[in-house]
Scaffold this motif. Structure first.
Motif, PDB file in Angstrom:
ATOM      1  N   LEU A 163       0.829  -1.200   0.000  1.00 56.99           N
ATOM      2  CA  LEU A 163       0.000   0.000   0.000  1.00 56.99           C
ATOM      3  C   LEU A 163       0.857   1.242   0.000  1.00 56.99           C
ATOM      4  CD1 LEU A 163      -0.235   1.488   3.095  1.00 56.99           C
ATOM      5  CD2 LEU A 163      -1.331  -0.667   3.557  1.00 56.99           C
ATOM      6  N   VAL A 164       0.199   2.351  -0.282  1.00 56.82           N
ATOM      7  CA  VAL A 164       0.802   3.683  -0.171  1.00 56.82           C
ATOM      8  C   VAL A 164      -0.010   4.406   0.886  1.00 56.82           C
ATOM      9  CG1 VAL A 164       1.268   5.867  -1.337  1.00 56.82           C
ATOM     10  CG2 VAL A 164       1.476   3.711  -2.598  1.00 56.82           C
ATOM     11  N   GLN A 165       0.675   4.982   1.858  1.00 53.86           N
ATOM     12  CA  GLN A 165      -0.043   5.711   2.897  1.00 53.86           C
ATOM     13  C   GLN A 165       0.617   7.050   3.159  1.00 53.86           C
ATOM     14  OE1 GLN A 165      -0.073   3.027   6.210  1.00 53.86           O
ATOM     15  NE2 GLN A 165       1.981   3.538   6.860  1.00 53.86           N
ATOM     16  N   LEU A 166      -0.170   7.964   3.686  1.00 53.62           N
ATOM     17  CA  LEU A 166       0.349   9.288   4.019  1.00 53.62           C
ATOM     18  C   LEU A 166      -0.491   9.869   5.134  1.00 53.62           C
ATOM     19  CD1 LEU A 166      -1.876  11.408   2.628  1.00 53.62           C
ATOM     20  CD2 LEU A 166      -0.663  10.734   0.587  1.00 53.62           C
ATOM     21  N   THR A 167       0.041  10.885   5.762  1.00 55.65           N
ATOM     22  CA  THR A 167      -0.718  11.652   6.734  1.00 55.65           C
ATOM     23  C   THR A 167      -0.801  13.082   6.229  1.00 55.65           C
ATOM     24  OG1 THR A 167       1.236  12.191   8.049  1.00 55.65           O
ATOM     25  CG2 THR A 167      -0.001  10.220   8.691  1.00 55.65           C
TER      26      THR A 167
ATOM     27  N   GLY B 254      -8.086   8.714  -4.783  1.00 51.92           N
ATOM     28  CA  GLY B 254      -8.363   7.329  -4.426  1.00 51.92           C
ATOM     29  C   GLY B 254      -7.941   6.912  -3.029  1.00 51.92           C
ATOM     30  N   PHE B 255      -7.384   7.821  -2.254  1.00 50.12           N
ATOM     31  CA  PHE B 255      -7.003   7.500  -0.879  1.00 50.12           C
ATOM     32  C   PHE B 255      -8.249   7.507   0.002  1.00 50.12           C
ATOM     33  CE2 PHE B 255      -3.047   8.574  -2.749  1.00 50.12           C
ATOM     34  CZ  PHE B 255      -2.058   7.975  -1.994  1.00 50.12           C
ATOM     35  N   ILE B 256      -8.257   6.676   1.022  1.00 51.78           N
ATOM     36  CA  ILE B 256      -9.371   6.655   1.961  1.00 51.78           C
ATOM     37  C   ILE B 256      -8.866   7.008   3.354  1.00 51.78           C
ATOM     38  CG2 ILE B 256     -10.759   4.989   0.665  1.00 51.78           C
ATOM     39  CD1 ILE B 256      -9.741   2.840   2.631  1.00 51.78           C
ATOM     40  N   ARG B 257      -9.724   7.655   4.125  1.00 44.09           N
ATOM     41  CA  ARG B 257      -9.396   7.961   5.520  1.00 44.09           C
ATOM     42  C   ARG B 257      -9.568   6.670   6.304  1.00 44.09           C
ATOM     43  NH1 ARG B 257     -11.441  13.975   6.876  1.00 44.09           N
ATOM     44  NH2 ARG B 257     -11.480  14.740   4.742  1.00 44.09           N
ATOM     45  N   SER B 258      -8.498   6.254   6.979  1.00 45.33           N
ATOM     46  CA  SER B 258      -8.590   4.955   7.646  1.00 45.33           C
ATOM     47  C   SER B 258      -8.069   4.951   9.078  1.00 45.33           C
ATOM     48  CB  SER B 258      -7.830   3.898   6.839  1.00 45.33           C
ATOM     49  OG  SER B 258      -6.454   4.214   6.787  1.00 45.33           O
ATOM     50  N   HIS B 259      -7.235   5.908   9.460  1.00 39.42           N
ATOM     51  CA  HIS B 259      -6.618   5.895  10.777  1.00 39.42           C
ATOM     52  C   HIS B 259      -6.571   7.308  11.341  1.00 39.42           C
ATOM     53  CE1 HIS B 259      -5.165   2.129   9.127  1.00 39.42           C
ATOM     54  NE2 HIS B 259      -4.763   1.759  10.324  1.00 39.42           N
ATOM     55  N   PHE B 260      -6.385   7.400  12.637  1.00 42.43           N
ATOM     56  CA  PHE B 260      -6.073   8.665  13.279  1.00 42.43           C
ATOM     57  C   PHE B 260      -4.568   8.693  13.507  1.00 42.43           C
ATOM     58  CE2 PHE B 260     -10.494   8.174  14.634  1.00 42.43           C
ATOM     59  CZ  PHE B 260     -10.985   9.422  14.274  1.00 42.43           C
ATOM     60  N   GLY B 261      -3.955   9.850  13.384  1.00 44.15           N
ATOM     61  CA  GLY B 261      -2.524   9.984  13.625  1.00 44.15           C
ATOM     62  C   GLY B 261      -2.278  10.685  14.950  1.00 44.15           C
ATOM     63  N   PHE B 262      -1.186  10.332  15.566  1.00 40.84           N
ATOM     64  CA  PHE B 262      -0.793  10.935  16.840  1.00 40.84           C
ATOM     65  C   PHE B 262       0.685  11.306  16.774  1.00 40.84           C
ATOM     66  CE2 PHE B 262      -4.276   8.097  17.646  1.00 40.84           C
ATOM     67  CZ  PHE B 262      -5.129   8.847  18.455  1.00 40.84           C
ATOM     68  N   LYS B 263       1.056  12.341  17.491  1.00 36.97           N
ATOM     69  CA  LYS B 263       2.448  12.770  17.582  1.00 36.97           C
ATOM     70  C   LYS B 263       2.809  12.993  19.036  1.00 36.97           C
ATOM     71  CE  LYS B 263       2.748  15.153  13.194  1.00 36.97           C
ATOM     72  NZ  LYS B 263       3.101  16.389  12.502  1.00 36.97           N
ATOM     73  N   TYR B 264       4.054  12.745  19.337  1.00 36.05           N
ATOM     74  CA  TYR B 264       4.615  13.047  20.646  1.00 36.05           C
ATOM     75  C   TYR B 264       5.848  13.887  20.379  1.00 36.05           C
ATOM     76  CZ  TYR B 264       6.063  12.303  25.483  1.00 36.05           C
ATOM     77  OH  TYR B 264       6.409  12.481  26.799  1.00 36.05           O
ATOM     78  N   LYS B 265       5.721  15.207  20.525  1.00 37.09           N
ATOM     79  CA  LYS B 265       6.817  16.121  20.188  1.00 37.09           C
ATOM     80  C   LYS B 265       7.916  16.053  21.239  1.00 37.09           C
ATOM     81  CE  LYS B 265       5.038  19.216  16.912  1.00 37.09           C
ATOM     82  NZ  LYS B 265       5.461  20.377  16.216  1.00 37.09           N
ATOM     83  N   LEU B 266       9.133  15.976  20.764  1.00 39.62           N
ATOM     84  CA  LEU B 266      10.309  15.953  21.632  1.00 39.62           C
ATOM     85  C   LEU B 266      11.074  17.265  21.602  1.00 39.62           C
ATOM     86  CD1 LEU B 266      11.509  12.349  20.797  1.00 39.62           C
ATOM     87  CD2 LEU B 266      10.273  13.119  22.817  1.00 39.62           C
ATOM     88  N   LYS B 267      10.972  17.998  20.530  1.00 39.02           N
ATOM     89  CA  LYS B 267      11.654  19.289  20.432  1.00 39.02           C
ATOM     90  C   LYS B 267      10.660  20.353  20.094  1.00 39.02           C
ATOM     91  CE  LYS B 267      16.174  17.767  18.841  1.00 39.02           C
ATOM     92  NZ  LYS B 267      17.158  17.928  17.814  1.00 39.02           N
TER      93      LYS B 267
END
Length: 155
Positions: free
Chosen positions: A122-126, A142-155
């Protein structure tokens, strides 16, 4: 500036200033990119690291000899999916004065074609949650929304 054909190619060190200018003009991402000469060494070091990492590729979209877009891909293999490999697409940006001219679509189609050529799963992106126009753009391709993204910033 709508003229010639869009060519997608691997970025070279000569493209670095044009790529950084595109990234620095992004007022939504909040990544702190800048064309300030004092930051050039950081970008150059990152570029050289990318060039030495075989599963990551930095690209530019070029038209009439000018860089009009950029994106990066990363291949990642996981045990899930029976040990399959996916392409992650990152940092997709079209020069602000060239948007709506098919450049973004050409870049994404290049990613999909390359993933198909390599037999990837697959090809995925955020995409930044605030980029609703970009979300519609990816869905049109043709992309579908399938996940939620999360970040944990360090800087």
């Amino acid at each position: 500036m709508q003229a010639g054909t869009i060519a997608i190619r691997r970025a070279t060190e000569n493209d670095l200033d044009a790529i950084v200018a595109i990234l620095a003009s992004d007022d939504v991402g909040g990544h702190g990119d800048t064309t300030d000469e004092a930051a050039r060494a950081d970008y150059l070091a990152a570029f050289r690291t990318l060039q030495q990492t075989p599963r990551e590729t930095l690209y530019v979209a070029e038209r009439d000899g000018e860089v009009v877009g950029t994106f990066q891909t990363l291949l990642t293999t996981t045990l899930s999916g029976r040990g399959s490999t996916a392409m992650i697409v990152e940092a997709v940006h079209t020069r602000s004065d060239c948007r709506g001219q098919g450049i973004g679509a050409a870049m994404i189609r290049h990613c999909v074609a390359e993933a198909e050529r390599q037999g990837l799963r697959l090809v995925q992106l955020t995409s930044n949650a605030r980029r609703t126009d970009a979300h519609r753009f990816y869905e049109r391709l043709g992309f579908i929304r399938s996940h939620f993204g999360f970040k944990y910033k360090l800087k």
